[in-house]
Enzyme design. Structure first.
Site, short mmCIF file in Angstrom:
data_model
loop_
_atom_site.label_atom_id
_atom_site.label_comp_id
_atom_site.label_asym_id
_atom_site.label_seq_id
_atom_site.Cartn_x
_atom_site.Cartn_y
_atom_site.Cartn_z
N ASP A 170 0.80 -1.23 0.00
CA ASP A 170 0.00 0.00 0.00
C ASP A 170 0.83 1.28 0.00
O ASP A 170 0.29 2.36 -0.13
CB ASP A 170 -0.95 0.02 1.20
N TYR A 265 10.71 4.96 1.45
CA TYR A 265 11.55 4.02 2.21
C TYR A 265 13.02 4.10 1.82
O TYR A 265 13.88 3.60 2.55
CB TYR A 265 11.06 2.58 2.01
#
Length: 442
Positions: A170, A265
């Site tokens: 997601d 990330y």
């Protein structure tokens, strides 16, 4: 119109109520006849299930509802298994984050040694779910969004190559929702994106509206200044201070390659020293979640059970989980929707390992995903991805062969870890902490 039977595996998760509300909100597009929850932790699931039962009674009493810890009961007569399990729950996540930080290394749920530890716990759990599904509902599809998705996806490729499992994440969805808000669009669905990478490790190369107009220049201008921060109060999931830092940090990650827009990330791999400097080794993200979402969801669920009513209940629809319904619909109705999935490369990225599990756009229909061709990728991204995909493959290899050596190599190779010596210290601590969760290494 056919109605579907859905099983949510990981029924005791704090995300389950939001997903149930989201499914109920989409019944016109994706009708459901039966909704089941499955978890191995009965006590935890009972609280979530008790609230879900009341929600269903109020909103869709015609849907049959069941919560169980019995695999046969759970997996019999289902069309889709939606899997989001966390083996070891938040207690183990806390150790995943704190053990590396003790050695000055990034402590993060899916990146670096913490993600490797979590992966070693998750592989067995996800394979068990696949086996139950194939035994009791051989025609069902599993939509797996259990983390760490990259390691889990590599394990399913190696160990269950013919299974009907789709691995999905997601995070790109959440970032694309922010992009849509930056651009003043109603929804991310107004954008067509090109993206490539590994899970939690990728880049957008092209974003257009439905008329084909290039939206990248406007996005880049915003990201160069503010990262993915948007000040319009439109997000109820990623509100904690640590998330705000992460969205802002995308600015620095973007500066490394202004031709693309990065997944958030990447900060853990490209700025690990800064991440560690800003981490509190005694109070990590796991503690934030336990004191925040965990308490909130369970308190609200208990209220709903006590009142036998959702009146005044603050549980909310998990809007950005609607991509799960999109994926299920694409398979059920052969919609050929374009979605980012984690699939075997097989030449989609032409200058990259064909067996790597890459995250790229796919056209999804009733036969599953057809990956789109990406072509060649630049040296910078290729180098980073070669290193990271090797980490993921070594972890799975270590799990299969029970090899201490391979796992030490995997941790050493992670861009978040400074040396083989530190990698060994962390590994030895993680082995101690994960007794009973990991296979025994030799």
């Amino acid at each position: 119109m056919k109605k579907f039977s859905i099983l949510i595996a990981g029924g005791g998760s704090t995300f389950t109520p939001g997903i149930v509300l989201m499914l109920l909100d989409n019944l016109d597009k994706f009708p459901i006849r039966k909704l089941k929850l499955y978890d191995i932790d009965k006590e935890r699931q009972d609280i979530i299930a008790g609230a879900c039962e009341v929600i269903l009674r109020e909103k869709a009493p015609e849907i049959e509802f069941l919560a169980t810890t019995d695999p046969e009961e759970a997996f019999t007569d289902v069309d889709f298994v939606m899997a989001h399990i966390r083996v070891g729950k938040y207690a183990m996540r806390e150790l995943d984050e704190k053990i590396p930080l003790k050695y000055g290394v990034v402590g993060q749920e899916t990146c670096g040694p913490g993600g490797i530890a979590y992966g070693m716990r998750s592989i067995g759990g996800v394979l068990e779910l696949i086996d139950y599904m194939e035994k009791y509902s051989p025609n069902a599809w599993m939509l797996n969004y259990s983390n760490p998705a990259a390691i889990v996806a590599e394990a399913t490729r190696r160990l269950r190559p013919h299974s009907k499992v789709l691995n999905i994440c997601d995070m790109p969805v959440a970032i694309e929702e922010r992009m849509a808000r930056i651009l003043g669009l109603k929804s991310r669905k107004e954008m067509t994106v090109r993206y490539y990478g590994l899970n939690h490790f990728g880049w957008w190369t092209d974003i257009r509206d439905k008329e084909g107009n290039d939206l990248m220049p406007k996005l880049k201008e915003h990201v160069a200044k503010y990262g993915y921060l948007v000040n319009d109060g439109g997000d109820n999931q990623h509100v904690d201070a640590s998330w705000q830092d992460t969205f802002l940090k995308a600015r620095d990650v973007y500066a490394l390659d202004p031709d693309t827009l990065p997944n958030t990330y990447l900060k853990y791999y490209l700025f690990p020293d800064e991440v560690v400097a800003h981490s509190n080794p005694n109070y990590t993200r796991a503690n934030e979640v336990m004191d925040g979402r965990e308490k909130f969801v369970f308190t609200e669920c208990k209220k709903v059970i006590e009142n036998q009513s959702t009146e005044g209940c603050a549980l909310h629809i998990d809007e950005h989980a609607s991509y799960i319904v999109d994926l299920a619909r694409a398979i059920a109705y052969n919609t050929h929707e374009r979605m980012l999935l984690i699939v075997e490369n097989k030449g989609a990225i032409s200058n990259f390992d064909p067996t790597a599990m890459v995250e790229i756009p796919c056209i999804v229909g009733s036969n599953g995903p057809e990956p789109l061709s990406i072509g060649e990728i630049p040296q910078f991204q290729k180098g980073l991805m070669e290193q990271q995909v090797s980490v993921e493959k070594l972890v799975v290899e270590a799990w299969i062969t029970r090899s201490y050596q391979k796992l030490w190599q995997a941790i050493t190779l992670s861009k978040t870890v400074p040396s083989a010596k530190v990698a060994k210290q962390i590994l030895d601590d993680l082995i101690e902490a994960n007794k009973g969760y990991w296979p025994e290494l030799h």
